[in-house]
Enzyme design. Structure first.
Site, PDB file in Angstrom:
ATOM      1  N   CYS A  32       0.946  -1.254   0.068  1.00 19.46           N
ATOM      2  CA  CYS A  32      -0.033   0.039  -0.145  1.00 19.46           C
ATOM      3  C   CYS A  32       0.591   1.128  -0.015  1.00 19.46           C
ATOM      4  O   CYS A  32       1.650   1.563  -0.916  1.00 19.46           O
ATOM      5  CB  CYS A  32      -0.966  -0.211   1.202  1.00 19.46           C
ATOM      6  N   ILE A  33       0.821   1.998   0.938  1.00 18.51           N
ATOM      7  CA  ILE A  33       1.485   3.369   1.188  1.00 18.51           C
ATOM      8  C   ILE A  33       3.023   3.224   1.740  1.00 18.51           C
ATOM      9  O   ILE A  33       3.789   3.984   1.708  1.00 18.51           O
ATOM     10  CB  ILE A  33       0.810   4.344   1.892  1.00 18.51           C
TER      11      ILE A  33
END
Length: 221
Positions: free
Chosen positions: A136-137
Site C-alpha cells: 500500500c503506502i
C-alpha cells in the site's frame, strides 16, 4: 527449516494505524505457507487518533505498540527487540500508520523521515540482502531504506508517485492484483488499498507479494 518473517505494524486502523485487512491478509497468507511470524511495532505515541466512524480527529493519545497488539492478539514486541539476523524476510502492511507513525510521509511528503527504529531494522534487512515486502503506502519509505534508484509501486496515484520519484525511487504503475519487484534490492511492493475496492482485491496482490517474498527468502542453514 521453517522460514521466519518479521512483520511491522503501525497501530490499528486504516486512518491512523495499520490497515487491518492488509495486516490480517498478510498474517493469514504467512500462516497458510507454514511460516513462523513475529510482529513488531515502535513503542511510541501515534501521530494522532482518528474516529473511524466519523473520520474526525479525537482529543486523545494512543501508543502504536499497544494499538498494534489488537491485530496481533497480544503477540507483538517492541521493534527495538527485533534482530534482522533472526529472520528471513520483512513485510510491512500499509494504512495511514505507515505514513504517520512509521514515517511522516503524510505530513512532509518527499521530505519524509522514517521512525529511527523502523529505519534501522529495515536497513539491516536490506544490508543482509534479505527480501522486504512493502504494501500500500509503505513503499513511500523505500528510497529512505534502499537509496536512490529503488524500484517500487503504490499503484497509479500521480501525486504520490511523483513524491516517490522526487525522493529518488523509480515508480512503476501496477494494478491491484499484481506486484512490482526490484530484483537488485529484493524488494516486492503491491498497491493493495491504494487501489482495492474490496478485501478480495487487496488479497489478490498481497498474497502474490507474500509468496514472492518467501521465494526470495533463503533460510539460514
Amino acid at each position: 527449516m521453517h522460514k521466519k518473517v518479521a512483520v511491522i505494524l503501525s497501530g490499528c486502523g486504516v486512518y491512523d494505524g495499520a490497515e487491518i485487512y492488509e495486516s490480517v491478509i498478510t498474517l493469514l497468507r504467512l500462516d497458510q505457507r507454514g511460516v513462523d511470524v513475529e510482529c513488531f511495532a515502535p513503542n511510541i505515541t501515534q501521530h494522532h487518533v482518528i474516529n473511524h466512524l466519523t473520520g474526525e480527529e479525537m482529543p486523545e493519545s494512543r501508543n502504536v505498540l499497544v494499538e498494534a497488539a489488537r491485530i496481533a492478539r497480544g503477540a507483538i514486541k517492541d521493534i527495538r527487540q527485533a534482530n534482522a539476523e533472526e529472520f528471513d524476510a520483512l513485510i510491512v502492511p500499509g494504512g495511514f500508520g505507515a505514513a504517520k507513525n512509521l514515517s511522516d510521509f503524510a505530513v512532509n511528503g518527499a521530505e519524509l523521515n522514517v521512525q529511527p527504529d523502523v529505519l534501522a531494522l529495515a536497513q539491516a534487512f536490506a544490508a543482509a540482502k534479505k527480501p522486504i515486502g512493502l504494501i500500500c503506502i509503505a513503499p513511500s519509505m523505500a528510497a529512505k531504506i534502499f537509496g536512490p534508484g529503488v524500484i517500487c509501486t503504490i499503484g497509479n496515484h500521480a501525486d504520490t508517485a511523483a513524491a516517490l520519484s522526487q525522493m529518488g525511487a523509480e515508480h512503476q504503475e501496477c494494478t491491484v492484483e499484481d506486484i512490482v519487484e526490484d530484483p537488485a534490492h529484493k524488494l516486492v511492493t503491491t498497491p493493495a488499498y491504494m487501489l482495492a475496492n474490496s478485501i478480495s482485491e487487496a488479497a489478490s496482490g498481497i498474497n502474490k507479494l507474500v509468496d514472492r517474498v518467501l521465494e526470495l527468502a533463503v533460510s539460514p542453514s
